[in-house]
Design a protein around this motif. Structure first.
Motif, short mmCIF file in Angstrom:
data_model
loop_
_atom_site.label_atom_id
_atom_site.label_comp_id
_atom_site.label_asym_id
_atom_site.label_seq_id
_atom_site.Cartn_x
_atom_site.Cartn_y
_atom_site.Cartn_z
N ALA A 107 0.85 -1.19 0.00
CA ALA A 107 0.00 0.00 0.00
C ALA A 107 0.89 1.24 0.00
O ALA A 107 1.95 1.25 0.62
CB ALA A 107 -0.92 0.00 1.22
N ARG A 108 0.46 2.29 -0.69
CA ARG A 108 1.23 3.53 -0.74
C ARG A 108 0.28 4.69 -0.95
O ARG A 108 -0.88 4.53 -1.35
CB ARG A 108 2.25 3.48 -1.87
N THR A 109 0.80 5.87 -0.72
CA THR A 109 0.07 7.10 -0.99
C THR A 109 1.05 8.15 -1.47
O THR A 109 2.21 8.17 -1.07
CB THR A 109 -0.66 7.61 0.27
N ASP A 110 0.56 9.00 -2.36
CA ASP A 110 1.41 10.08 -2.86
C ASP A 110 1.36 11.25 -1.91
O ASP A 110 0.36 11.48 -1.20
CB ASP A 110 0.94 10.52 -4.25
N ASN B 122 0.86 14.77 -0.31
CA ASN B 122 -0.15 15.83 -0.44
C ASN B 122 -1.40 15.37 -1.19
O ASN B 122 -2.07 16.16 -1.85
CB ASN B 122 0.43 17.06 -1.14
N THR B 123 -1.69 14.08 -1.10
CA THR B 123 -2.94 13.56 -1.67
C THR B 123 -3.66 12.75 -0.60
O THR B 123 -3.10 12.42 0.44
CB THR B 123 -2.68 12.66 -2.89
N VAL B 124 -4.91 12.42 -0.88
CA VAL B 124 -5.70 11.59 0.03
C VAL B 124 -6.07 10.28 -0.67
O VAL B 124 -7.11 9.69 -0.38
CB VAL B 124 -6.96 12.34 0.51
N LEU B 125 -5.21 9.85 -1.58
CA LEU B 125 -5.44 8.62 -2.33
C LEU B 125 -4.57 7.51 -1.76
O LEU B 125 -3.40 7.71 -1.47
CB LEU B 125 -5.12 8.83 -3.81
N ILE B 126 -5.15 6.33 -1.62
CA ILE B 126 -4.44 5.15 -1.15
C ILE B 126 -4.48 4.11 -2.27
O ILE B 126 -5.56 3.73 -2.72
CB ILE B 126 -5.06 4.58 0.13
N SER B 127 -3.29 3.66 -2.71
CA SER B 127 -3.19 2.63 -3.75
C SER B 127 -2.81 1.31 -3.09
O SER B 127 -1.86 1.25 -2.30
CB SER B 127 -2.16 3.02 -4.80
N ILE B 128 -3.54 0.28 -3.41
CA ILE B 128 -3.29 -1.07 -2.87
C ILE B 128 -2.98 -1.99 -4.03
O ILE B 128 -3.80 -2.13 -4.96
CB ILE B 128 -4.49 -1.58 -2.07
N VAL C 199 -13.99 3.55 -3.14
CA VAL C 199 -13.20 2.95 -4.22
C VAL C 199 -13.38 3.78 -5.47
O VAL C 199 -14.50 3.94 -5.97
CB VAL C 199 -13.63 1.50 -4.47
N ILE C 200 -12.27 4.32 -5.98
CA ILE C 200 -12.34 5.10 -7.21
C ILE C 200 -11.71 4.34 -8.39
O ILE C 200 -11.86 4.76 -9.55
CB ILE C 200 -11.65 6.46 -7.05
N LYS C 201 -10.99 3.25 -8.08
CA LYS C 201 -10.39 2.43 -9.14
C LYS C 201 -10.53 0.97 -8.75
O LYS C 201 -9.75 0.46 -7.95
CB LYS C 201 -8.92 2.80 -9.35
#
Length: 506
Positions: free
Chosen positions: A104-107, A109-115, A158-160
């Motif tokens: 899991a990671r996040t960029d 200054n964003t509020v997005l979480i990629s799994i 979930v956006i993706k």
């Protein structure tokens, strides 16, 4: 070492470096070929704060969300999130084993979480990614829900959605090949540097300068035809080999600028470095310059001069030293110039005693008075003491160094032996120097050999006509008493040797 030294090492060992690079490339390809394909499925979540929507609340909510996102990222691989996934999908993994497949990671200054989930099955990878995303949503909702009751202020959406990948993410064949070749190249360079560091052989002038500062009188390039045609007269007059010996002749004259060293000893450290061919060709080059030259084969263990020149060896130096014949009767003229050869004679059982005798010293003195230059081919320095003993009776010594034939410590020992007997070292000759490559020592400004006739070069054919080799000629040389005596061995040119002074019967 400076940059040029490193570049020379790379040029010298380029085949090894290329071999290592190819081996690394093959290894990278093998790793890619035999690795089990791995598929990666990814889902992405958006973290939001539920509020009234005023500007102040939105700013506070955004700051709060970014501060909490990092915690949610670490929560992804915790048992709170993964255990429900295992139970839902019926996986035979523990939470710790499943955590090794989930990232899991996040960029910033964003509020997005990629799994992202890796698995050998693309369908199972996408199912686990979707289940982890859903489980995280439920876990955050449970963790952020106020204890006093009510809804959680944090909402994950979930956006993706996760989908089954069509192509494996690993192995990356291109990357494996590049990494394999790069690793092989670095290993090849490292091996080349290590090999050069451990290799103590003399390869070029720089290696020679690490041992001695003695003048470099000449560098004779390696010629693959030299074994079959060792004489410069067997090559074109402007060939690199002939030019090298003319350069050696010139440099030797400068080294002996005082003119006191007209008796020159040619020796080497070990057998096989080319001292006999150097002595013979140097004598020929000096004679071609108009000097009267006497070439003495004083290597009474492995005499080669007579064989190179096609002369009779059985009567010569040892014959004179034991008093069996006068030296005037033993000198054999060779070629069209004033070159006379004193062959070795019969190989004696006590070479060191003969060469170290007062008779030998007196003979060298007499030859030095009769000829402009006397070239003496002596045995190697390290196996026997003959050359060291003879060096005390001559005007100067030239040390032949065979490239890639001798190691630094052997050369150091030879130089030490010469210093010990206080020999006059005129300089050093590098022999068998590569004509091409990192260790080459020539400038390539020479004409090519003339077209051959029947497989022989024109120069070689002319040489054979001028020096027939085995023609039996009845000639006479002057004796000290004024009479003349017949020479019973093959001769190559007519003419008489300079009269040697009053003889001593040894």
């Amino acid at each position: 070492m400076d940059l040029r030294d490193y570049l020379r090492i790379l040029r010298r060992n380029w085949t090894i470096i290329v071999a290592f690079a190819l081996a690394g490339l093959l290894l990278g390809g093998a790793v890619s070929l035999f690795s089990k394909p791995t598929y990666t499925a990814e889902t992405q979540l958006f973290v939001a704060i539920q509020g009234s929507g005023t500007v102040q609340e939105l700013q506070q909510g955004n700051t709060f969300t970014q501060a909490r996102v990092q915690s949610y990222v670490k929560t992804v691989v915790s048992p709170v999130v993964l255990q429900p996934v295992i139970d839902t999908l019926g996986l035979t993994l523990t939470a710790e084993e499943l955590a090794g497949k989930v990232k899991a990671r996040t960029d910033v200054n964003t509020v997005l979480i990629s799994i992202a989930v890796e698995d050998s099955s693309p369908v199972q990878a996408s199912a686990i990614a979707a289940a982890v995303g859903d489980s995280l949503i439920k876990a955050v909702d449970m963790l952020e829900k106020p204890k006093a009751g009510g809804t959680s202020p944090v909402s994950l959406s979930v956006i993706k959605p996760a989908v089954a990948p069509l192509y494996p993410s690993a192995p990356n064949t291109r990357l494996d090949l590049i990494l394999g070749m790069l690793t092989g190249t670095l290993l090849g360079v490292g091996f080349a540097l290590l090999r050069t560091t451990l290799d103590a052989r003399i390869r070029n002038e720089d290696d020679l300068r690490q041992v001695t500062e003695s003048p470099l009188l000449g560098a004779i390039s390696y010629d693959q035809d030299a074994e079959g045609r060792p004489l410069v007269t067997q090559h074109a007059p402007q060939s690199p080999r002939a030019e090298a010996f003319r350069q050696l002749r010139t440099n030797l004259q400068f080294a002996n600028v005082t003119g006191t060293a007209n008796t020159v000893l040619i020796t080497s450290s070990l057998p096989g470095e080319g001292k006999s061919t150097t002595a013979t060709n140097l004598a020929i080059a000096l004679a071609q310059a108009g000097r009267t030259v006497c070439l003495v084969d004083a290597d009474l263990r492995r005499p080669m001069v007579a064989e190179y020149l096609g002369l009779e060896r059985n009567a010569g130096l040892t014959t004179a030293l034991v008093g069996a014949a006068n030296v005037n009767d033993l000198l054999q003229p060779w070629g069209d110039d004033e070159l006379y050869v004193l062959a070795s004679g019969q190989i004696p059982p006590n070479p060191s005693e003969l060469l170290g005798s007062s008779e030998m010293q007196h003979l060298i003195e007499r030859l030095g008075e009769a000829f402009d230059t006397v070239i003496i081919d002596a045995p190697p320095l390290l196996p026997v003491t003959d050359a060291a003993v003879l060096s005390q009776h001559v005007g100067g010594v030239v040390l032949v160094v065979g490239v890639q034939k001798i190691k630094r410590h052997d050369l150091e020992k030879s130089l030490s032996n010469l210093r010990l007997v206080e020999a006059n070292l005129l300089g050093v000759v590098l022999n068998r120097v590569p004509a091409k490559g990192a260790d080459a020592y020539n400038y390539g400004y020479y004409s090519k050999e003339l077209p051959s006739k029947g497989g022989r070069s024109v120069a070689a054919s002319r040489s054979r006509r001028a020096h027939p080799g085995a023609a039996e000629l009845s000639s006479e040389l002057p004796r000290e008493d004024g009479t003349r005596t017949a020479v019973p061995w093959p001769r190559h040119a007519t003419g008489a040797a300079p009269e040697i002074g009053a003889s001593r019967h040894f």
